[in-house]
Design an enzyme around this catalytic site. Sequence first.
Site, PDB file in Angstrom:
ATOM      1  N   HIS A 268     -34.964  21.723 -10.836  1.00  0.00           N
ATOM      2  CA  HIS A 268     -35.846  21.530  -9.684  1.00  0.00           C
ATOM      3  C   HIS A 268     -35.668  20.113  -9.108  1.00  0.00           C
ATOM      4  O   HIS A 268     -35.403  19.941  -7.914  1.00  0.00           O
ATOM      5  CB  HIS A 268     -37.298  21.747 -10.126  1.00  0.00           C
ATOM      6  CG  HIS A 268     -38.324  21.545  -9.052  1.00  0.00           C
ATOM      7  ND1 HIS A 268     -38.931  22.592  -8.403  1.00  0.00           N
ATOM      8  CD2 HIS A 268     -38.848  20.428  -8.518  1.00  0.00           C
ATOM      9  CE1 HIS A 268     -39.785  22.118  -7.503  1.00  0.00           C
ATOM     10  NE2 HIS A 268     -39.763  20.801  -7.549  1.00  0.00           N
ATOM     11  N   GLU A 269     -35.787  19.121  -9.959  1.00  0.00           N
ATOM     12  CA  GLU A 269     -35.698  17.734  -9.486  1.00  0.00           C
ATOM     13  C   GLU A 269     -34.293  17.416  -8.986  1.00  0.00           C
ATOM     14  O   GLU A 269     -34.123  16.641  -8.044  1.00  0.00           O
ATOM     15  CB  GLU A 269     -36.133  16.744 -10.579  1.00  0.00           C
ATOM     16  CG  GLU A 269     -37.571  16.906 -11.086  1.00  0.00           C
ATOM     17  CD  GLU A 269     -38.646  16.932  -9.987  1.00  0.00           C
ATOM     18  OE1 GLU A 269     -38.409  16.388  -8.898  1.00  0.00           O
ATOM     19  OE2 GLU A 269     -39.724  17.536 -10.226  1.00  0.00           O
TER      20      GLU A 269
END
Length: 501
Positions: A268-269
């Site tokens: 995600h990051e």
Amino acid sequence: MEKLITHPIIKELLDRYKIIWSLSHVASLAHWDLQTYMPKQGATARGEALSKVASLSQKLFLDNDFVSLIEKAERESGLNEYERAIIRLLKRALKYYQKLPKEFIEEFTKVTNQARVVWEEAKEKSEFSIFEPYLQKIIELCRKKAEYLGYKEHPYDALLDDYEEGLTTKEAEEFFNSIKERIISLVKYIKNSPRFKHEHPLEHESYEVEAMKQFIKKLLDYIHHNPENLRIDSAAHPFSMAVGPGDHRITTRYLGKDFKNTYSSTIHEYGHALYDMQCHNDLCYTPIWGGSSLIIHESQSRFWENLIGRSKEFMNLFYKEIHKTGIPDKHTLEDFYEYLNLVRPSPIRTEADEVTYHLHILIRFEIEKEIMEGKINARDIPEIWKNKYKSYLGIEPKNHKEGSLQDVHWSEGMIGYFPTYSFGTALSIMWKNSLERDIGKITELIKTKEGVAQVKEWLRNKIHQYGSTFIFKDLVRKICGEDFNAKYLLNYLETKYKNIY
Ligand code: MG
């Protein structure tokens, strides 16, 4: 290559802007350090320094010569779309500083700084009454903020726009109304399926943290080919930060079990970081470098997390490696796929699956809207929260900690932020469809490093290179050829999960 910024007045403006950029550059680094390695007792001094840096930046923004230069540039004809976007974003920052009185900003900062600390204690003890007076104060300040900033139709518009340029209450309402019933019935369908599970054995499998770090490194090596511009560290709350061109940082956390926390938050990051990383070089040191739209940003992180990270094809590349972290090899690819895509109503938003996630956001949206209409006050929230969870998700939080005290946002004064999470996720599906029309199925492409590079190149060309040049609605129209809508999200969720369940 042709330079994107050529107009002399914009160059002059950017020259002066560079000092503001520099302040924000060092402030990002100080923030990153605060959230990763800073000794706890440094917090007060760091808070002091950061607030002074923020005031200095405000002062530079409001400098008469700078403001006149922005206004002069605005009247200039013959600016290209990048140059116009630079003016747009500078004016946006200016509007914020000009419309909110200095005393208001100071009070807002003071109250939220206190509230943040009180919220932590209230959450720890699961006592809403400790936080309630602070939350009430924040609600009143947010109502005031909307009046200062101004709005056309609804006071909530002013707050939504603060987080997402151009987003209105009407649009958010339309979106959430269109997903509400279909997601609620999809959750019911899943709960009635014989395959429905309350938990998955892999949630309880523990791993060795050092081995998991090695695994995460291998995973990043596969999707990211340049270790020189990205670093990964541990933090209590995973985040991504673009310190500056060539310096991108993400964090993840290692809980020792239930590895999907680490796995999903890393991917995600990374999606967030990639967006900033692939911005056009000519836009460095300008206000439009990197992404400022929270919706586009979240569409990138969700794209990688859900459409790549949660796919069987991607898992197939890595699941044998995961066994090296101490997770027993009796778990097959099918087990991993089921584990990553387990749907189960739960009280905690950050642990929610792809389907129920939107109901968590919907609940916060409905509450925030009524707060701004003056219909709800702090003391009403726990009861409304409980009733909404019961009615939409069929569960009730056991206590305030897993109820309305779970999120940090309101304690920091962030009313109007939540809707961007759902919008961003819905947008990730629209990108997926456009990408697949252009270069083929994502789940096929990601089977090789070359395919991954093609996916990244598509994202760079269509989205990332522009940085913040376009507001999200315009970028969607430009790339997808239609307006943003919820249709594709609903089709995606129903097709995928009726197949699994
Ligand atoms: Mg995110």
